[in-house]
Motif scaffolding. Structure first.
Motif, PDB file in Angstrom:
ATOM      1  N   MET A 134       0.633  -1.314  -0.085  1.00  0.00           N
ATOM      2  CA  MET A 134       0.136   0.238   0.060  1.00  0.00           C
ATOM      3  C   MET A 134       0.887   1.199   0.000  1.00  0.00           C
ATOM      4  O   MET A 134       0.674   2.121  -0.665  1.00  0.00           O
ATOM      5  CB  MET A 134      -0.738  -0.041   1.137  1.00  0.00           C
ATOM      6  CG  MET A 134      -1.702   1.148   1.506  1.00  0.00           C
ATOM      7  SD  MET A 134      -3.318   0.909   1.038  1.00  0.00           S
ATOM      8  CE  MET A 134      -4.124   2.409   0.939  1.00  0.00           C
ATOM      9  N   THR A 135       1.915   1.312   0.708  1.00  0.00           N
ATOM     10  CA  THR A 135       2.637   2.376   0.857  1.00  0.00           C
ATOM     11  C   THR A 135       3.501   2.697  -0.620  1.00  0.00           C
ATOM     12  O   THR A 135       3.667   4.039  -0.609  1.00  0.00           O
ATOM     13  CB  THR A 135       3.851   2.324   1.837  1.00  0.00           C
ATOM     14  OG1 THR A 135       4.688   1.234   1.538  1.00  0.00           O
ATOM     15  CG2 THR A 135       3.224   1.955   3.482  1.00  0.00           C
ATOM     16  N   ASP A 149      -4.319  12.950  -2.452  1.00  0.00           N
ATOM     17  CA  ASP A 149      -4.868  11.784  -1.495  1.00  0.00           C
ATOM     18  C   ASP A 149      -3.790  11.333  -0.599  1.00  0.00           C
ATOM     19  O   ASP A 149      -2.427  11.337  -1.096  1.00  0.00           O
ATOM     20  CB  ASP A 149      -4.942  10.629  -2.661  1.00  0.00           C
ATOM     21  CG  ASP A 149      -6.280  10.725  -3.595  1.00  0.00           C
ATOM     22  OD1 ASP A 149      -7.068  11.593  -3.415  1.00  0.00           O
ATOM     23  OD2 ASP A 149      -5.924  10.279  -4.832  1.00  0.00           O
ATOM     24  N   LEU A 150      -4.319  11.238   0.577  1.00  0.00           N
ATOM     25  CA  LEU A 150      -3.348  10.969   1.786  1.00  0.00           C
ATOM     26  C   LEU A 150      -3.631   9.734   2.415  1.00  0.00           C
ATOM     27  O   LEU A 150      -4.829   9.173   2.569  1.00  0.00           O
ATOM     28  CB  LEU A 150      -3.555  12.167   2.514  1.00  0.00           C
ATOM     29  CG  LEU A 150      -3.272  13.768   2.036  1.00  0.00           C
ATOM     30  CD1 LEU A 150      -3.837  14.706   2.973  1.00  0.00           C
ATOM     31  CD2 LEU A 150      -1.809  13.758   1.941  1.00  0.00           C
ATOM     32  N   ALA A 151      -2.692   9.291   3.247  1.00  0.00           N
ATOM     33  CA  ALA A 151      -2.835   8.008   4.077  1.00  0.00           C
ATOM     34  C   ALA A 151      -1.958   7.985   5.078  1.00  0.00           C
ATOM     35  O   ALA A 151      -0.769   8.763   5.270  1.00  0.00           O
ATOM     36  CB  ALA A 151      -2.332   6.755   3.459  1.00  0.00           C
ATOM     37  N   ILE A 152      -2.583   7.916   6.578  1.00  0.00           N
ATOM     38  CA  ILE A 152      -1.752   7.758   7.644  1.00  0.00           C
ATOM     39  C   ILE A 152      -1.428   6.693   8.140  1.00  0.00           C
ATOM     40  O   ILE A 152      -2.326   5.861   8.020  1.00  0.00           O
ATOM     41  CB  ILE A 152      -2.537   8.766   8.799  1.00  0.00           C
ATOM     42  CG1 ILE A 152      -2.871  10.177   8.279  1.00  0.00           C
ATOM     43  CG2 ILE A 152      -1.915   8.454  10.063  1.00  0.00           C
ATOM     44  CD1 ILE A 152      -3.730  10.769   9.228  1.00  0.00           C
ATOM     45  N   PHE A 153       0.001   6.178   8.387  1.00  0.00           N
ATOM     46  CA  PHE A 153       0.455   4.983   8.652  1.00  0.00           C
ATOM     47  C   PHE A 153       0.927   5.039   9.848  1.00  0.00           C
ATOM     48  O   PHE A 153       1.870   5.951  10.266  1.00  0.00           O
ATOM     49  CB  PHE A 153       1.422   4.488   7.702  1.00  0.00           C
ATOM     50  CG  PHE A 153       0.884   4.439   6.363  1.00  0.00           C
ATOM     51  CD1 PHE A 153       0.211   2.996   5.950  1.00  0.00           C
ATOM     52  CD2 PHE A 153       1.022   5.193   5.342  1.00  0.00           C
ATOM     53  CE1 PHE A 153      -0.038   2.769   4.747  1.00  0.00           C
ATOM     54  CE2 PHE A 153       0.616   5.194   4.017  1.00  0.00           C
ATOM     55  CZ  PHE A 153       0.026   3.989   3.686  1.00  0.00           C
ATOM     56  N   ARG A 154       0.670   4.033  10.962  1.00  0.00           N
ATOM     57  CA  ARG A 154       1.543   4.087  12.167  1.00  0.00           C
ATOM     58  C   ARG A 154       2.762   3.100  11.752  1.00  0.00           C
ATOM     59  O   ARG A 154       2.710   2.096  11.277  1.00  0.00           O
ATOM     60  CB  ARG A 154       0.711   3.083  13.165  1.00  0.00           C
ATOM     61  CG  ARG A 154       1.711   2.754  14.453  1.00  0.00           C
ATOM     62  CD  ARG A 154       0.949   1.950  15.308  1.00  0.00           C
ATOM     63  NE  ARG A 154      -0.235   2.369  15.961  1.00  0.00           N
ATOM     64  CZ  ARG A 154      -1.469   1.948  15.687  1.00  0.00           C
ATOM     65  NH1 ARG A 154      -1.746   0.821  14.835  1.00  0.00           N
ATOM     66  NH2 ARG A 154      -2.794   2.498  15.938  1.00  0.00           N
ATOM     67  N   ALA A 200       7.538  -1.337  10.197  1.00  0.00           N
ATOM     68  CA  ALA A 200       6.442  -1.888   9.724  1.00  0.00           C
ATOM     69  C   ALA A 200       5.273  -0.785   9.960  1.00  0.00           C
ATOM     70  O   ALA A 200       4.918  -0.324  10.793  1.00  0.00           O
ATOM     71  CB  ALA A 200       6.076  -3.156  10.561  1.00  0.00           C
ATOM     72  N   LEU A 201       4.563  -0.551   8.435  1.00  0.00           N
ATOM     73  CA  LEU A 201       3.736   0.446   8.377  1.00  0.00           C
ATOM     74  C   LEU A 201       2.226  -0.193   8.350  1.00  0.00           C
ATOM     75  O   LEU A 201       2.101  -0.948   7.698  1.00  0.00           O
ATOM     76  CB  LEU A 201       3.937   1.447   6.964  1.00  0.00           C
ATOM     77  CG  LEU A 201       5.050   1.980   7.327  1.00  0.00           C
ATOM     78  CD1 LEU A 201       5.401   2.851   5.749  1.00  0.00           C
ATOM     79  CD2 LEU A 201       5.346   2.809   8.365  1.00  0.00           C
TER      80      LEU A 201
END
Length: 140
Positions: free
Chosen positions: A1-2, A92-97, A102-103
């Motif tokens: 996904m990243t 378009d944005l995504a927030i990953f921990r 490891a995201l």
């Protein structure tokens, strides 16, 4: 996904981001979007975007929450551009921990900047320095 996001921008969580329930409050995700987009723009253009004759104002934003965050989580915000118009940019944005590289996806969102004249606040063309940087994030 990243790999769908040409840029991953680090944004730290803060102690004050947690709400009474012990997780990052939903409104704070919008702050992460805003911080990542504007910090990346300053980095990519090599200029203080606040000094340009045109300002990018947020005309639309949305967020789909997919997972919980909590201080002191490390966060990466994925950035890509789905539309580069004459006077607007749709991110378009995504927030990953980020847990030791490891995201894990926590949220996705949309963020629209419309460029306006700094004085009149009427829409204008995207400044050339912004457009040049933005072109590197355009995805199909």
């Amino acid at each position: 996904m990243t790999t769908q996001y040409p840029v991953l921008w680090p944004v730290p969580t803060r102690w004050a981001d947690n709400d009474h329930y012990g997780h990052v409050n939903n409104v704070t995700y919008y702050s992460y979007f805003d911080t990542a987009v504007n910090a990346w723009l300053m980095h990519a253009t090599g200029t203080d975007i606040r000094d340009l004759p045109a300002l990018g104002v947020v005309a639309q934003t949305s967020c789909q929450f997919l997972g919980s965050l909590s201080f002191p989580d490390q966060v990466q915000v994925g950035l890509r551009i789905s539309r580069l118009g004459r006077s607007s940019i749709t991110y378009d944005l995504a927030i990953f921990r980020d847990t030791d590289g490891a995201l894990e996806l926590a949220a996705t969102g949309v963020f629209v900047h419309v460029y306006v004249d700094a004085e009149s606040r009427k829409p204008v063309e995207i400044p050339a320095v912004i457009r040049t940087a933005a072109e590197t994030l355009v995805t199909d």
